[in-house]
Design a protein around this motif. Structure first.
Motif, short mmCIF file in Angstrom:
data_model
loop_
_atom_site.label_atom_id
_atom_site.label_comp_id
_atom_site.label_asym_id
_atom_site.label_seq_id
_atom_site.Cartn_x
_atom_site.Cartn_y
_atom_site.Cartn_z
N CYS A 122 106.63 -15.10 -25.09
CA CYS A 122 105.29 -15.65 -24.83
C CYS A 122 105.02 -16.90 -25.66
O CYS A 122 104.52 -17.91 -25.14
CB CYS A 122 104.23 -14.60 -25.14
N THR A 123 105.35 -16.85 -26.93
CA THR A 123 105.09 -18.00 -27.80
C THR A 123 105.99 -19.18 -27.45
O THR A 123 105.58 -20.34 -27.58
CB THR A 123 105.28 -17.60 -29.27
N PHE A 124 107.22 -18.90 -27.01
CA PHE A 124 108.10 -19.98 -26.57
C PHE A 124 107.53 -20.67 -25.33
O PHE A 124 107.52 -21.90 -25.23
CB PHE A 124 109.49 -19.43 -26.29
N TYR A 125 107.02 -19.87 -24.42
CA TYR A 125 106.37 -20.43 -23.23
C TYR A 125 105.14 -21.25 -23.61
O TYR A 125 104.92 -22.36 -23.10
CB TYR A 125 105.97 -19.29 -22.29
N GLN A 126 104.33 -20.73 -24.53
CA GLN A 126 103.12 -21.44 -24.96
C GLN A 126 103.46 -22.77 -25.62
O GLN A 126 102.78 -23.78 -25.39
CB GLN A 126 102.32 -20.56 -25.92
N TYR A 127 104.52 -22.77 -26.42
CA TYR A 127 104.86 -24.03 -27.08
C TYR A 127 105.34 -25.07 -26.07
O TYR A 127 104.96 -26.24 -26.14
CB TYR A 127 105.94 -23.81 -28.14
N ASP A 179 111.22 -15.03 -34.98
CA ASP A 179 112.34 -15.13 -34.03
C ASP A 179 112.20 -16.37 -33.14
O ASP A 179 113.20 -16.94 -32.69
CB ASP A 179 112.41 -13.88 -33.16
N LEU A 180 110.97 -16.75 -32.87
CA LEU A 180 110.72 -17.94 -32.04
C LEU A 180 111.38 -19.18 -32.61
O LEU A 180 111.87 -20.03 -31.85
CB LEU A 180 109.21 -18.15 -31.89
N THR A 181 111.41 -19.31 -33.92
CA THR A 181 111.93 -20.54 -34.53
C THR A 181 113.40 -20.76 -34.19
O THR A 181 113.86 -21.89 -34.12
CB THR A 181 111.74 -20.48 -36.06
N GLY A 182 114.15 -19.67 -33.96
CA GLY A 182 115.54 -19.83 -33.54
C GLY A 182 115.64 -20.47 -32.16
O GLY A 182 116.50 -21.32 -31.91
N GLU A 183 114.73 -20.07 -31.26
CA GLU A 183 114.71 -20.67 -29.92
C GLU A 183 114.25 -22.12 -29.98
O GLU A 183 114.73 -22.96 -29.22
CB GLU A 183 113.81 -19.85 -28.99
N LEU A 184 113.31 -22.42 -30.87
CA LEU A 184 112.86 -23.80 -31.02
C LEU A 184 113.98 -24.68 -31.56
O LEU A 184 114.09 -25.86 -31.19
CB LEU A 184 111.63 -23.86 -31.94
N MET A 185 114.81 -24.12 -32.44
CA MET A 185 115.95 -24.87 -32.95
C MET A 185 116.93 -25.20 -31.82
O MET A 185 117.40 -26.34 -31.71
CB MET A 185 116.65 -24.07 -34.06
#
Length: 276
Positions: A122-127, A179-185
């Motif tokens: 959800c947070t990855f989608y929001q970002y 965990d989101l920060t890994g996807e953002l990386m």
């Protein structure tokens, strides 16, 4: 005390089974056993739902990573939003129905992995869509559902409609954001490979803000907090290395070799004193 037999071993005293069968203590223990069996069965059902939530959330995250081109990004985000809403209204609603009338903290460990993965998706989608994250309260509101106990079809009416919800403690939200920060990386590196340097710098600055927020929590977080904070620090360091390489050596590196150079960059972590 039981008497000793010919072999010298102590024999058990004889038990009148007719009296035991009518014992109130035995009846109580039989009811406790039935209650425990029901709770164990419910726990296993929630675990199965959590596994399915984890699988679908991972698929949505993988799907979102393909939204790297602006001309297709809008359609991909729209499809991802539909899949997230379906995930809420099917699997999470089933978990909410199982938790209805129960103490949710007794079953939290059964669905915590799926919940954290869902927060990450959800947070990855929001970002990607809004360049920001919604707070914990907003996500908690999406996990409240109307149920109709008198209808197997799921139809809601004024007389039989009730509300159920899936508990999302703030600690689970925080761990999902970690965990989101890994996807953002990964998204940052992909943006560099496609020449979107400005987007990479923006993502790096965003993760740095998240890291600063985690440092302010200190050691008062949940059990997994320290491990995920270390992983967050590694992801941020990779992003900073990538941004530094682009700023200093970007003009020297061919476009088709950019990602390879960034992946082969040294990952020597410096001591971070944090905030005092």
């Amino acid at each position: 005390m039981g008497r000793r037999g010919e072999s010298g071993k102590r024999e058990r005293p004889e038990v009148d089974h007719s009296l035991v069968a009518d014992s109130n203590v035995l009846k109580h223990f039989a009811s406790y056993a039935t209650e425990l069996d029901l709770k164990h069965d419910k726990y296993e059902r929630i675990v199965k739902f959590s596994r399915d939530i984890t699988i679908e959330s991972k698929r949505i995250i993988f799907f979102l990573h393909s939204a790297d081109k602006e001309n297709s990004k809008h359609d991909l985000l729209k499809d991802a939003d539909i899949r997230l809403r379906q995930l809420e209204n099917t699997l999470f609603k089933s978990v909410g129905e199982e938790l209805n009338g129960e103490d949710p903290y007794q079953f939290l460990r059964a669905y915590t992995s799926g919940l954290q993965e869902f927060v990450e998706a959800c947070t990855f989608y929001q970002y990607l869509k809004f360049k920001k994250l919604e707070g914990w309260n907003c996500l908690q509101q999406t996990l409240k559902f109307n149920i109709d106990e008198n209808s197997k079809e799921g139809c809601v009416n004024e007389t039989s409609a009730k509300t159920c919800s899936v508990l999302m403690p703030p600690s689970e939200y925080v761990l999902g954001v970690a965990d989101l920060t890994g996807e953002l990386m990964r998204n940052c590196i992909n943006c560099l490979g496609s020449g979107q340097f400005e987007s990479c710098m923006e993502t790096c600055a965003f993760v740095k803000e998240i890291y600063n927020g985690f440092l302010s929590v200190g050691n008062s977080g949940p059990k997994e907090f320290s491990r995920k904070l270390f992983t967050l620090k590694q992801s941020l360091h990779k992003m900073e290395n990538a941004c530094y390489t682009i700023c200093v050596r970007g003009s020297e590196i061919p476009q088709n070799r950019l990602v390879d150079v960034l992946q082969d960059a040294s990952e020597v972590f410096e001591e971070d004193e944090g905030f005092y």
